[in-house]
Scaffold this motif. Structure first.
Motif, PDB file in Angstrom:
ATOM      1  N   LEU A 214       0.845  -1.199   0.000  1.00 37.57           N
ATOM      2  CA  LEU A 214       0.000   0.000   0.000  1.00 37.57           C
ATOM      3  C   LEU A 214       0.879   1.247   0.000  1.00 37.57           C
ATOM      4  N   PRO A 215       1.590   1.512  -1.062  1.00 36.25           N
ATOM      5  CA  PRO A 215       2.433   2.704  -1.083  1.00 36.25           C
ATOM      6  C   PRO A 215       1.613   3.981  -0.932  1.00 36.25           C
ATOM      7  N   VAL A 216       2.182   4.944  -0.217  1.00 38.92           N
ATOM      8  CA  VAL A 216       1.510   6.213   0.008  1.00 38.92           C
ATOM      9  C   VAL A 216       1.359   6.968  -1.305  1.00 38.92           C
ATOM     10  N   ASP A 217       0.151   7.433  -1.560  1.00 38.88           N
ATOM     11  CA  ASP A 217      -0.132   8.247  -2.734  1.00 38.88           C
ATOM     12  C   ASP A 217       0.053   9.723  -2.403  1.00 38.88           C
ATOM     13  N   ARG A 218      -0.607  10.175  -1.309  1.00 38.79           N
ATOM     14  CA  ARG A 218      -0.424  11.553  -0.876  1.00 38.79           C
ATOM     15  C   ARG A 218      -0.994  11.736   0.523  1.00 38.79           C
ATOM     16  N   TYR A 219      -0.594  12.862   1.145  1.00 39.97           N
ATOM     17  CA  TYR A 219      -1.117  13.259   2.445  1.00 39.97           C
ATOM     18  C   TYR A 219      -2.306  14.187   2.220  1.00 39.97           C
ATOM     19  N   LEU A 220      -3.397  13.919   2.924  1.00 37.86           N
ATOM     20  CA  LEU A 220      -4.655  14.606   2.645  1.00 37.86           C
ATOM     21  C   LEU A 220      -4.883  15.833   3.507  1.00 37.86           C
ATOM     22  N   THR A 221      -4.170  15.960   4.599  1.00 34.50           N
ATOM     23  CA  THR A 221      -4.338  17.090   5.501  1.00 34.50           C
ATOM     24  C   THR A 221      -2.983  17.731   5.766  1.00 34.50           C
ATOM     25  N   PRO A 222      -2.944  19.043   6.014  1.00 23.55           N
ATOM     26  CA  PRO A 222      -1.674  19.734   6.212  1.00 23.55           C
ATOM     27  C   PRO A 222      -0.838  19.174   7.353  1.00 23.55           C
ATOM     28  N   ASP A 223      -1.501  18.616   8.379  1.00 21.05           N
ATOM     29  CA  ASP A 223      -0.755  18.057   9.505  1.00 21.05           C
ATOM     30  C   ASP A 223      -0.282  16.627   9.256  1.00 21.05           C
ATOM     31  N   GLY A 224      -0.597  16.079   8.092  1.00 18.63           N
ATOM     32  CA  GLY A 224      -0.147  14.732   7.756  1.00 18.63           C
ATOM     33  C   GLY A 224      -0.860  13.622   8.483  1.00 18.63           C
ATOM     34  N   VAL A 225      -1.997  13.932   9.142  1.00 21.01           N
ATOM     35  CA  VAL A 225      -2.688  12.932   9.942  1.00 21.01           C
ATOM     36  C   VAL A 225      -3.481  11.952   9.070  1.00 21.01           C
ATOM     37  N   TRP A 226      -4.099  12.447   7.991  1.00 23.10           N
ATOM     38  CA  TRP A 226      -4.836  11.547   7.099  1.00 23.10           C
ATOM     39  C   TRP A 226      -4.035  11.320   5.818  1.00 23.10           C
ATOM     40  N   VAL A 227      -3.902  10.040   5.480  1.00 25.54           N
ATOM     41  CA  VAL A 227      -3.024   9.627   4.388  1.00 25.54           C
ATOM     42  C   VAL A 227      -3.793   8.739   3.424  1.00 25.54           C
ATOM     43  N   LEU A 228      -3.562   8.962   2.129  1.00 31.79           N
ATOM     44  CA  LEU A 228      -4.161   8.135   1.085  1.00 31.79           C
ATOM     45  C   LEU A 228      -3.112   7.204   0.515  1.00 31.79           C
ATOM     46  N   ALA A 229      -3.411   5.913   0.524  1.00 30.71           N
ATOM     47  CA  ALA A 229      -2.553   4.917  -0.107  1.00 30.71           C
ATOM     48  C   ALA A 229      -3.360   4.188  -1.169  1.00 30.71           C
ATOM     49  N   ARG A 230      -2.675   3.770  -2.229  1.00 26.47           N
ATOM     50  CA  ARG A 230      -3.344   3.025  -3.297  1.00 26.47           C
ATOM     51  C   ARG A 230      -2.469   1.841  -3.698  1.00 26.47           C
ATOM     52  N   PRO A 231      -3.072   0.672  -3.848  1.00 24.32           N
ATOM     53  CA  PRO A 231      -2.279  -0.472  -4.270  1.00 24.32           C
ATOM     54  C   PRO A 231      -1.582  -0.189  -5.584  1.00 24.32           C
ATOM     55  N   GLY A 232      -0.265  -0.283  -5.589  1.00 22.30           N
ATOM     56  CA  GLY A 232       0.483  -0.100  -6.814  1.00 22.30           C
ATOM     57  C   GLY A 232       0.653   1.328  -7.242  1.00 22.30           C
ATOM     58  N   ALA A 233       0.174   2.305  -6.410  1.00 22.46           N
ATOM     59  CA  ALA A 233       0.293   3.712  -6.790  1.00 22.46           C
ATOM     60  C   ALA A 233       1.745   4.165  -6.685  1.00 22.46           C
ATOM     61  N   SER A 234       2.146   5.111  -7.557  1.00 24.97           N
ATOM     62  CA  SER A 234       3.477   5.662  -7.440  1.00 24.97           C
ATOM     63  C   SER A 234       3.521   6.586  -6.243  1.00 24.97           C
ATOM     64  N   ARG A 235       4.627   6.621  -5.546  1.00 22.16           N
ATOM     65  CA  ARG A 235       4.719   7.367  -4.307  1.00 22.16           C
ATOM     66  C   ARG A 235       4.808   8.871  -4.575  1.00 22.16           C
ATOM     67  N   ASP A 236       3.979   9.637  -3.863  1.00 25.06           N
ATOM     68  CA  ASP A 236       4.060  11.091  -3.890  1.00 25.06           C
ATOM     69  C   ASP A 236       5.094  11.494  -2.831  1.00 25.06           C
ATOM     70  N   THR A 237       6.126  12.180  -3.212  1.00 23.72           N
ATOM     71  CA  THR A 237       7.233  12.453  -2.304  1.00 23.72           C
ATOM     72  C   THR A 237       6.931  13.590  -1.335  1.00 23.72           C
ATOM     73  N   ARG A 238       5.795  14.255  -1.446  1.00 16.96           N
ATOM     74  CA  ARG A 238       5.450  15.313  -0.501  1.00 16.96           C
ATOM     75  C   ARG A 238       5.153  14.699   0.875  1.00 16.96           C
TER      76      ARG A 238
END
Length: 240
Positions: A214-238
């Motif tokens: 479940l690689p991280v796709d992106r962080y959904l909130t400025p504090d990094g508390v909620w995270v979106l992961a997608r199977p096989g997604a390329s990693r968002d480096t932010r």
């Protein structure tokens, strides 16, 4: 109920029923959902199927149902599930959940469950997320903020619920695990909860998710508390 791994060191006090992991059923019927439903809904298509793991008394479940999502709510507390309305409910530990070949557009793992002190439990939680998300689907994980175990005691107001929430202390137990004590104060009731939490750096958190497929796709909130992961997604480096 399906078998479960024991959550050692989790206790709770206060009126009403307390679950084995220290959560008070009545407390969780009172707490407000905050912005969590909006964060989750922001990455879902209308009418999406959602598997909510560790739903508790429906604090987030109910707003998701009201937004038109088809929610399957999972918890290992029968008392919690009795409070859930409008969703299909499943009584099970997350790690041993068996829904056959079902798959969902989104899987939600909230309540900072990914910070469990037990590596076996965390691996089981993430394996369940991966097992039940559709290819190309979304896994939403709630993680602790960078300061959650520091600068204590600390408090905030849940104005909608009429509650003061205090993180009283965080005592190191070794091996990266802390014993965290929290207090929830209403005008007519007070609850406490003691739990064990493992701090995870951004790097460790992302590595655990990647290891579960479940690689991280992106962080959904400025504090990094909620995270979106997608199977096989390329990693968002932010990062947060």
């Amino acid at each position: 109920m399906s078998g479960r791994l024991v959550r050692e060191g989790h206790t709770g006090t206060g009126p009403g029923s307390i679950t084995p992991d220290g959560c008070a059923v009545e407390l969780y019927t009172r707490l407000s959902p905050g912005a969590e439903p909006e964060v989750i809904a922001s990455v879902l298509n209308p009418g999406a199927t959602v598997l909510e793991l560790g739903c508790g008394a429906g604090r987030v479940t109910h707003p998701l149902v009201e937004r038109g999502f088809e929610v399957t709510a999972v918890d290992e507390s029968e008392g919690m599930l009795e409070r859930v309305r409008g969703a299909r409910t499943v009584l099970s530990a997350i790690e041993t959940l068996d829904l056959g070949r079902e798959r969902f557009d989104a899987v939600v793992l909230g309540s900072f469950l990914v910070h469990t002190a037990d590596h076996r439990v965390r691996d089981g939680l993430l394996a369940t997320c991966r097992r039940y998300v559709k290819d190309g689907g979304a896994v939403l994980v709630q993680r602790e903020g960078a300061d959650y175990h520091r600068d204590l005691p600390r408090e905030r107001e849940d104005r909608e619920a009429g509650c003061t929430i205090r993180i009283l202390s965080s005592r190191p137990l070794g091996d990266g695990v802390d014993e965290v004590r929290a207090e929830y104060v209403f005008e007519d009731a007070r609850w406490t909860q003691t739990l064990r939490s493992r701090e995870l750096s951004v790097e460790a958190f992302e590595a655990y998710l990647a290891g579960a497929g479940l690689p991280v796709d992106r962080y959904l909130t400025p504090d990094g508390v909620w995270v979106l992961a997608r199977p096989g997604a390329s990693r968002d480096t932010r990062t947060a």
